[in-house]
Design an enzyme around this catalytic site. Sequence first.
Site, PDB file in Angstrom:
ATOM      1  N   ARG A  36       2.052  35.074  82.572  1.00 22.36           N
ATOM      2  CA  ARG A  36       2.573  33.795  82.076  1.00 22.36           C
ATOM      3  C   ARG A  36       2.080  32.614  82.895  1.00 22.36           C
ATOM      4  O   ARG A  36       2.161  31.470  82.460  1.00 22.36           O
ATOM      5  CB  ARG A  36       4.099  33.844  82.049  1.00 22.36           C
ATOM      6  N   TYR A  57      -1.969  34.796  77.502  1.00 22.10           N
ATOM      7  CA  TYR A  57      -2.233  36.102  76.898  1.00 22.10           C
ATOM      8  C   TYR A  57      -3.365  36.040  75.871  1.00 22.10           C
ATOM      9  O   TYR A  57      -4.204  36.935  75.794  1.00 22.10           O
ATOM     10  CB  TYR A  57      -0.963  36.646  76.236  1.00 22.10           C
ATOM     11  N   HIS A  78       7.232  42.767  73.079  1.00 18.66           N
ATOM     12  CA  HIS A  78       6.242  43.782  72.709  1.00 18.66           C
ATOM     13  C   HIS A  78       5.690  43.597  71.301  1.00 18.66           C
ATOM     14  O   HIS A  78       4.469  43.633  71.092  1.00 18.66           O
ATOM     15  CB  HIS A  78       6.852  45.184  72.842  1.00 18.66           C
ATOM     16  N   LYS A  96       6.534  51.501  76.378  1.00 15.50           N
ATOM     17  CA  LYS A  96       7.742  51.876  75.637  1.00 15.50           C
ATOM     18  C   LYS A  96       8.910  50.968  76.038  1.00 15.50           C
ATOM     19  O   LYS A  96       8.954  50.485  77.169  1.00 15.50           O
ATOM     20  CB  LYS A  96       8.075  53.350  75.852  1.00 15.50           C
ATOM     21  N   ASP A 175      15.554  51.637  77.699  1.00 16.46           N
ATOM     22  CA  ASP A 175      14.633  51.713  78.827  1.00 16.46           C
ATOM     23  C   ASP A 175      14.339  53.145  79.245  1.00 16.46           C
ATOM     24  O   ASP A 175      13.184  53.498  79.492  1.00 16.46           O
ATOM     25  CB  ASP A 175      15.191  50.930  80.019  1.00 16.46           C
TER      26      ASP A 175
END
Length: 310
Positions: A36, A57, A78, A96, A175
């Site tokens: 960022r 990005y 994501h 993930k 998570d």
Amino acid sequence: MVEFTIGILGAGHIAGKIAETIEKLDGFKVGAVAARSKERAEEFAGKYGIEKAYGDYDELLKDPDIELVYIATIHPTHANLAIRTIDAGKPVLIEKPISYNAKTAETVLGYAREKNIYCSEAMWTRFMPLTLHLRELIMQKAIGDVRFMTASLGYNLSSKDRLLLPETAGGALLDIGIYPLSLIFMVMGGLPVSVASSMNRVSSNVDAIETIHMNFQNGQMATAFVSMMAELDNRAVIYGTRGRIEVEGTNLPTRVRIYGEKNEILEETMPPENQISGYEYEFLAARNAIIMDKIESPEITHVEQRDMLR
């Protein structure tokens, strides 16, 4: 040697693990990192010897040298970053979970199919040799027909702010809970027909500890126990009609052991001696799929990724 060039979006803990692994993996290199801020990207690039650092990005996504993008940002970002990566024509591995719910995950996977671009959740466990060996054992009925399975995963992650906040898609289930669930669904060959679960929350209202009991077709059952407040034994046990299989390390298998009907050890398998960290296998699988012009890897299909979130 011509090296397969990886670009990493994000400069946090997982991004560092990936960079360390790729550095030791023959035939691969990290060619760029984006964060960022340019300062954060440059600091990360300097630490891991990466040639290019971007403070945006999309700048990395425009880099013609990047052959595969790894998204290592926080959960809620994501899906959006995956869509932008596919738009840029880049194959993508997504840390993930692939997204925070089934709808956004299916949007990503559907877009990858539409654009014929490789896209996969980076569920590293599913690509590991020990996990593939376990799948073969189940298919070969090494312990007969599977009847019941338990799997646990828990760490003390209570100091990680992103896991405590709803706005960052925190909580134990997204998570770490997806690891035992992914392993259970692989062994059982599909989704449960019924689920009963219970949980305890932290003050911010995200889940901290949960028990999930599942019933599958043909009377099979499984239970997952997940915690982000305490270390658990982090193992899975699969019970069959002719013995059981014990897996040490639900998310990073370190040993698979088969027991017979009389509790005797029939076989014990360890990871390959040359295993780097376990992360390398998802990159090897991605490269193979990309070379073959495939949009998914057989180790974990788009259907499996979608069904997990559903």
